[in-house]
Design a protein around this motif. Sequence first.
Motif, short mmCIF file in Angstrom:
data_model
loop_
_atom_site.label_atom_id
_atom_site.label_comp_id
_atom_site.label_asym_id
_atom_site.label_seq_id
_atom_site.Cartn_x
_atom_site.Cartn_y
_atom_site.Cartn_z
N VAL A 153 -6.80 1.78 4.02
CA VAL A 153 -6.48 3.15 4.44
C VAL A 153 -7.61 3.56 5.38
O VAL A 153 -8.74 3.74 4.94
CB VAL A 153 -6.36 4.10 3.24
CG1 VAL A 153 -6.14 5.53 3.72
CG2 VAL A 153 -5.25 3.66 2.31
N THR A 209 -7.14 5.97 -1.97
CA THR A 209 -7.74 5.63 -0.68
C THR A 209 -8.62 4.41 -0.93
O THR A 209 -9.41 4.39 -1.85
CB THR A 209 -8.61 6.78 -0.15
OG1 THR A 209 -7.77 7.93 0.01
CG2 THR A 209 -9.23 6.44 1.18
N ARG A 247 -7.06 9.75 6.45
CA ARG A 247 -6.02 10.69 6.03
C ARG A 247 -6.22 11.99 6.78
O ARG A 247 -7.34 12.44 6.95
CB ARG A 247 -6.12 10.97 4.53
CG ARG A 247 -5.69 9.83 3.65
CD ARG A 247 -5.91 10.20 2.18
NE ARG A 247 -5.35 9.21 1.31
CZ ARG A 247 -4.15 9.29 0.74
NH1 ARG A 247 -3.38 10.35 0.95
NH2 ARG A 247 -3.71 8.34 -0.05
N ILE A 259 -1.19 9.47 7.37
CA ILE A 259 -2.10 8.53 6.72
C ILE A 259 -2.12 7.28 7.59
O ILE A 259 -1.07 6.69 7.88
CB ILE A 259 -1.61 8.18 5.29
CG1 ILE A 259 -1.46 9.43 4.46
CG2 ILE A 259 -2.54 7.17 4.64
CD1 ILE A 259 -0.71 9.21 3.15
N ARG A 260 -3.30 6.87 8.03
CA ARG A 260 -3.44 5.70 8.90
C ARG A 260 -3.82 4.47 8.08
O ARG A 260 -4.77 4.50 7.31
CB ARG A 260 -4.49 5.95 9.98
CG ARG A 260 -4.04 6.98 11.01
CD ARG A 260 -5.04 7.13 12.15
NE ARG A 260 -6.43 7.21 11.71
CZ ARG A 260 -7.03 8.30 11.24
NH1 ARG A 260 -6.34 9.42 11.13
NH2 ARG A 260 -8.30 8.30 10.88
N LEU A 261 -3.04 3.40 8.26
CA LEU A 261 -3.29 2.13 7.58
C LEU A 261 -3.51 1.02 8.60
O LEU A 261 -2.92 1.04 9.68
CB LEU A 261 -2.11 1.72 6.69
CG LEU A 261 -1.60 2.70 5.65
CD1 LEU A 261 -0.38 2.10 4.95
CD2 LEU A 261 -2.68 3.03 4.66
N ILE A 280 0.37 4.11 -2.79
CA ILE A 280 0.15 5.53 -2.48
C ILE A 280 1.26 6.38 -3.09
O ILE A 280 1.02 7.50 -3.53
CB ILE A 280 0.03 5.75 -0.95
CG1 ILE A 280 -1.24 5.08 -0.42
CG2 ILE A 280 0.04 7.23 -0.60
CD1 ILE A 280 -1.36 5.08 1.10
N VAL A 304 0.84 -1.21 0.00
CA VAL A 304 0.00 0.00 0.00
C VAL A 304 0.87 1.25 0.00
O VAL A 304 0.53 2.24 -0.65
CB VAL A 304 -0.99 -0.02 1.18
CG1 VAL A 304 -1.68 1.33 1.36
CG2 VAL A 304 -2.04 -1.11 0.94
N GLN A 305 2.00 1.24 0.68
CA GLN A 305 2.92 2.38 0.61
C GLN A 305 3.33 2.63 -0.85
O GLN A 305 3.34 3.78 -1.30
CB GLN A 305 4.19 2.11 1.44
CG GLN A 305 4.04 2.38 2.91
CD GLN A 305 5.31 2.01 3.65
OE1 GLN A 305 5.77 0.88 3.59
NE2 GLN A 305 5.87 2.98 4.35
N GLU A 352 0.95 4.62 11.06
CA GLU A 352 0.68 5.98 10.60
C GLU A 352 1.87 6.41 9.77
O GLU A 352 3.02 6.34 10.23
CB GLU A 352 0.48 6.93 11.78
CG GLU A 352 0.06 8.30 11.33
CD GLU A 352 -0.30 9.21 12.50
OE1 GLU A 352 -0.13 10.43 12.35
OE2 GLU A 352 -0.74 8.70 13.53
#
Length: 129
Positions: free
Chosen positions: A90, A74, A93, A98-100, A67, A63-64, A116
């Motif tokens: 996600v 998202t 935001r 950004i919280r995953l 993004i 996911v990093q 985060e």
Amino acid sequence: MRHEGFRTDERGAALPLVPAVTLLVFLLIAAGALHAVNHRRHQFLDWEMLRAQYAAEAGIAVVQTRIREDPEWTGAMTMTWDGIRVRTVVEGRASDGIRLRSVGRTSVVKQTIRVELDPETLEVKRWER
């Protein structure tokens, strides 16, 4: 000096001792076997927890990357890593991060990791397991 009135007959004294010793040996063997089985089960669960955790970490990394390629992305991503199902979402935001949330799930365990990310560099600022 010998007393004729107090004669002791010790024949057969070993007879009750044999079943008692046999029972004790049986109980010790049974306890050892039970311990070995439980120890093996705990080792298996520990291994599965590590596998699920590594899979969840792999989901965070994917996911990093996503993004990084699309900064506005998202959503949720589901993948299989080494036979383990991983779902990374996600959660939110904000200007500060950004919280995953990533969950790795095997047939017996589930590991959740929350991170985060810094919104500029996408480096992990905070890590929860």
